[in-house]
Enzyme design. Structure first.
Site, PDB file in Angstrom:
ATOM      1  N   GLU C 123       0.833  -1.221   0.000  1.00 33.75           N
ATOM      2  CA  GLU C 123       0.000   0.000   0.000  1.00 33.75           C
ATOM      3  C   GLU C 123       0.860   1.261   0.000  1.00 33.75           C
ATOM      4  O   GLU C 123       0.393   2.310  -0.456  1.00 33.75           O
ATOM      5  CB  GLU C 123      -0.973   0.007   1.178  1.00 33.75           C
ATOM      6  CG  GLU C 123      -0.380   0.317   2.535  1.00 33.75           C
ATOM      7  CD  GLU C 123       0.197  -0.912   3.227  1.00 33.75           C
ATOM      8  OE1 GLU C 123       0.460  -1.918   2.537  1.00 33.75           O
ATOM      9  OE2 GLU C 123       0.392  -0.865   4.455  1.00 33.75           O
ATOM     10  N   ASP C 153      -4.369  -3.449   8.368  1.00 33.28           N
ATOM     11  CA  ASP C 153      -3.733  -2.148   8.175  1.00 33.28           C
ATOM     12  C   ASP C 153      -4.268  -1.526   6.876  1.00 33.28           C
ATOM     13  O   ASP C 153      -5.225  -2.027   6.294  1.00 33.28           O
ATOM     14  CB  ASP C 153      -2.204  -2.300   8.154  1.00 33.28           C
ATOM     15  CG  ASP C 153      -1.733  -3.261   7.073  1.00 33.28           C
ATOM     16  OD1 ASP C 153      -2.554  -3.748   6.290  1.00 33.28           O
ATOM     17  OD2 ASP C 153      -0.520  -3.537   7.022  1.00 33.28           O
ATOM     18  N   GLU C 243      -7.539  -6.801  13.402  1.00 29.22           N
ATOM     19  CA  GLU C 243      -6.283  -7.522  13.240  1.00 29.22           C
ATOM     20  C   GLU C 243      -5.682  -7.876  14.602  1.00 29.22           C
ATOM     21  O   GLU C 243      -5.226  -9.003  14.825  1.00 29.22           O
ATOM     22  CB  GLU C 243      -5.300  -6.658  12.427  1.00 29.22           C
ATOM     23  CG  GLU C 243      -3.941  -7.305  12.240  1.00 29.22           C
ATOM     24  CD  GLU C 243      -3.003  -6.498  11.337  1.00 29.22           C
ATOM     25  OE1 GLU C 243      -3.481  -5.862  10.377  1.00 29.22           O
ATOM     26  OE2 GLU C 243      -1.793  -6.500  11.589  1.00 29.22           O
TER      27      GLU C 243
END
Lengths: 256, 256, 256, 256, 256, 256
Positions: C123, C153, C243
């Site tokens: 990313e 994330d 997460e």
């Protein structure tokens, strides 16, 4: 893992359920064991079934499929009630928004096995996290414009999301269709395989996922559906209202 | 259907309007009957025209097109005023956000007939529900960076929506362009045809739509534009402000 | 333009910084001068570095790249701490959301030079405004599922945005990958070139941008990142929490 | 400042307009010079008038008021058309959402001078930036439930925003009302004065504002209305649809 | 708990920092040890300081206060730069949005001890999770309109959120003020106490919070700030742009 | 109106249901006929019950109340499972978000009859459209901080919405409470009456509503709950995740 089959497995006449030892639940649309015809019963049962699946923690991954050589191409309009009366259309509003919203909010990953043409509620399968489609599959939206009403259920949000705004609009407005192969090129489906391999391949992917911690699979699904869940909530509450207005309007049109 | 032509049909010097018996309103950009040059007058008249079209219930479907062999490739910058002065740029802010917002909020379906290159305000046509483009069409954004200002009108939202974020960004930043054929591959336009067939094809699609109940067409357009309408409202109020700041900044730059 | 090198240029051990006379700042990930291995130090330093870059007005355009023949393919998991303890995972939460949020909110245009495979934090580069990738580049997400945790994330938001929801989901869930060429077809990257040309080409684009007024470049970047900035803010605050829960859950799983 | 009165000052039969030398435009609702009765004409003209005001840059601050001893307490239902037919209700939809949306998007500050009871469209004045109310003022919503339809125009958004969700809900559902004094305690209005002082006080505030740069006043209004503008856009598109459905439903109810 | 004082405690000239054994960090604004005068230095340092506080896990709860008998009532305008030039105003844009955004995103609970009048940046304290104000406190916004520019920093979002839209608008537009007692009635502050007790009371609340698990305090703060964090992100990016335009406009106004 | 009592009326052990001839359904929380103690069973049954109520079109208005002299003040923590294990906390996540989301999405108006103190799940009643509270009622949130976990269920969204952000925060953080009378002053409840009149008064309001068309009542409820429904969807998905992390963290804390 519970050994007895839960009651809801056999409670809904248009849904056949089967669960593997690892918890992969195959949910199959059908009508009397053959290809599914969408009826008022299907519409009523769908959100209830999805809620029961959600509460049953023995379900690890869902495989969503149809029966025979098509996912769903027929609809029994009259069984859904008289939409020209707003109070009657409201029944579909209540059930319709819950069906799709419960599906997208389901914390269990969904693999779709699209076994051929789908011209009714293709959003059910296009919402899935991983989509395997047979090379015989063609996607379209038949019922809305054929009945003279605007497509205001979740289909329009899902098409916009997975096809892009402009593809979704022109395909719907011109009553077009697209093949599994096109859907693959556009990123809307993950794999295209021969019909006979659709369900085995989808189930294999699902079984593979069960090798991971169950909570990891669940929260991965939630993470990726965060935005589309919200878009569906916003989109459907408006869409169904506008669709119902177009139905109410039919009562005042001159005979065709 | 009213028999007399409404007053607004002939009130705006850069727009030629013609309506078919079924209510298909063809709106054609032009300058003195030839290809349109975008001016302060076009900018001022566009939101006003769209509002008039919206209130006239005899309009069933809009066809948006240009004149000659291009949709729009020229702009008369000085006629738009001196953007380096914020109070002057504010005139464009007021008109600019209204033009696009009124267009996307128009409850009437829009078919675009893109008759060749468009390097000025391509968002006008890329916002349409169904887009037919000639094979001579090339899309780009000429005026913003050529004038040294950031592209903050609705173009950036529409490009991002129909091309994808990363395509939209690199094409704008590198001052690139894309052809009708590429736009078709990317799902941004519905059909690519020879120039001579662009308008007839768009009008045929529009006429076909008039076979449906008018309210169904209207609410289908609204349903599909729900999200982009909101994104434009959010995006343009910020975009125009930032664009105007880059214009105000020009007054303080050293001569090139 | 200041002549002395700012202190932050040499303050972070995994980042080499170099600035051209026109202010193009090349930020290169590395580990001891070779290909970068992602560690707790990289994670800690990244948001701090981006903030320093943001405040230094001599930076006109950023070029983001890696070292050698890969952008980033290795990660030193233990150096990031023990995520099964929520208070320890919270360190990564604090730094992780700031890293991506500071990057997307940076008012300076970013050109990525993707020098080969990237299986860790892709990313970072897919968020860039213009992306040049080598023909040796393959994108994937290795660390999350390999560690048994959900990808919460910013990666999931960026993949969804630049690949589309359904491509992003099936690639992540099936632990797939995609090449630079596929990314080009899908509109996720702007150009694919041989490895040796990646950095020169990216720097050339960046230098070209410096011919425009600095404020115009800055506000163009902000305009185009308005929506993804907001989506990241929403998505990451949830994603990291989920997460971390999947990490906390690992402590209670039976040994594999 | 232009010396001639613009054409739109005298174009709308329910609105009297007067402008001070500094550009304060007093917009007064009336019917034949007396207290305003809300009709289909008022509904049709309101969005058109607001757009004309928006484009006229000689308007610096707006004062919105009524005539005589009430702001608005009467409505001529039949003049608005037959809402039980969706195509007819759609006329109100088109005009109604534009009326409020154009008002909240008006870049000109608005001071309301509420001259007594308002039981019809109180959102017009409660949306204003500064609200001066007479001590004779009572706010309520009469027409919706009296006609058996749900309140789906902008009123519900504005009440929710300025009264709070729970106050807005119970007042609407129980068809209650609240006084200017209560509105002051709740922060919904700025000042309560005797009836005779309402308009002079509002105009004095408006004149005071003209001492500031015009652009400062404009952008302050925009800044503070950013969120409610968006909420109205979202809320009204749904609200009107649901309101129209409740109207369409009336045709199928047994006689009372 | 580390025993040595971190470097950032003494790095910023307008901020005095002191930490209790339980990790309560008191952050006090000051100028040369007396009441704070807001300057370009304060503006530049504030976001940097907040980031350092965020990364230091020894900080358990923040107490935010001023010096002497006022929180902040003076501003040194020229030290902030010449806002009429957009490139210069952009420095304040970069720092200003980061200051407030970093504050609202700080995962550490904040207790404000408002020690008297605050007419500059009252949003700093009104954003706090628990607010103790002295009975000598009066809140207002002095600098914006006194300088002829629109209030586009975070103040307008915070006032709208904690006072309500209509109170926030009329107080700002009429340059009004409100006392601690009024703020208490309106729910904007938690407690009003004599000046001498403000800081002790705030610190006592903070110490009390440290009896809970640190992560519980952190995530409670994040949960409650989820929405206002997003609103500030949206609001400030627009607000600062419009504020800067009103500043740029000042250069073109006739002398007063 | 069906004459037989539906099966779900007697299916849930903590809920007593009674329906008037006009369809007003009184839903009463209880434990063995006395004041309700919140348990894992209550938590599990609540979302299921609300869905059943939603599908039963004979329900016209809901009255929500408790038993005896308190609405709910006790909770059986262990019956809810061991939240320190994320997979166990996930059961509460699944049920908890559905409970509140189903309630706010219920298309049937809700009148709350708050029969005394409520320190557990006060959001159930504060979400109602019209709230009648006994003068003995005190609102607080007992279980979350008493258990050392952050309040991440819907309570925080509802408190923020009906009390205001700053009141909600300081009351929660300082573990404070507020009376029915204060809630009335703040607009959070509609009426305060003696305990004996709470239920009759609520039922009278509900019966009064049944004089209106059922669809009008339904869509009025939907219109007013549009925004809080969306805020709950966003807020709870994050809130529960953060709450579960604070629970998982408890396993690693030193003994108190």
């Amino acid at each position: 893992m519970s050994t007895n089959e839960p009651e809801y497995f056999s409670a809904y006449e248009n849904f056949a359920l089967e669960r593997s030892p690892s918890g992969v639940l195959t949910v199959r649309f059908h009508t009397d064991g053959g290809p599914a015809v969408f009826t008022g019963t299907t519409h009523r049962d769908f959100p209830r079934l999805i809620e029961e699946i959600a509460y049953d923690r023995d379900n690890t991954v869902i495989v969503l499929t149809g029966t025979g050589d098509r996912f769903m191409t027929e609809i029994d309009g009259p069984s859904l009630g008289d939409f020209t009366k707003p109070m009657s259309a409201d029944v579909a509003y209540v059930e319709g928004r819950r069906g799709i919203q419960h599906l997208v909010n389901l914390e269990i990953p969904i693999v779709a096995a699209v076994n051929g043409p789908v011209s009714v509620h293709s959003e059910y399968v296009l919402l899935a996290d991983v989509i395997v489609a047979s090379d015989t599959t063609v996607f379209s939206d038949f019922p809305h414009l054929a009945s003279g009403i605007a497509p205001g259920d979740g289909l329009f949000v899902v098409w916009e999301e997975v096809l892009g705004l402009n593809r979704a609009r022109h395909l719907e407005i011109t009553q077009g269709s697209f093949t599994a192969r096109e859907a693959l090129d556009w990123g809307a489906v993950a794999e295209v395989v021969p019909l006979a391999q659709v369900l085995p391949r989808a189930q294999a992917i699902a079984e593979g996922m069960t090798q991971r911690p169950q909570l990891t699979n669940r929260y991965m699904a939630m993470i990726f559906r965060q935005r589309i869940s919200r878009r569906l909530a916003e989109g459907m509450v408006l869409g169904f209202a506008l669709e119902s207005l177009t139905a109410a309007n039919l009562a005042y049109l001159p005979p065709a």
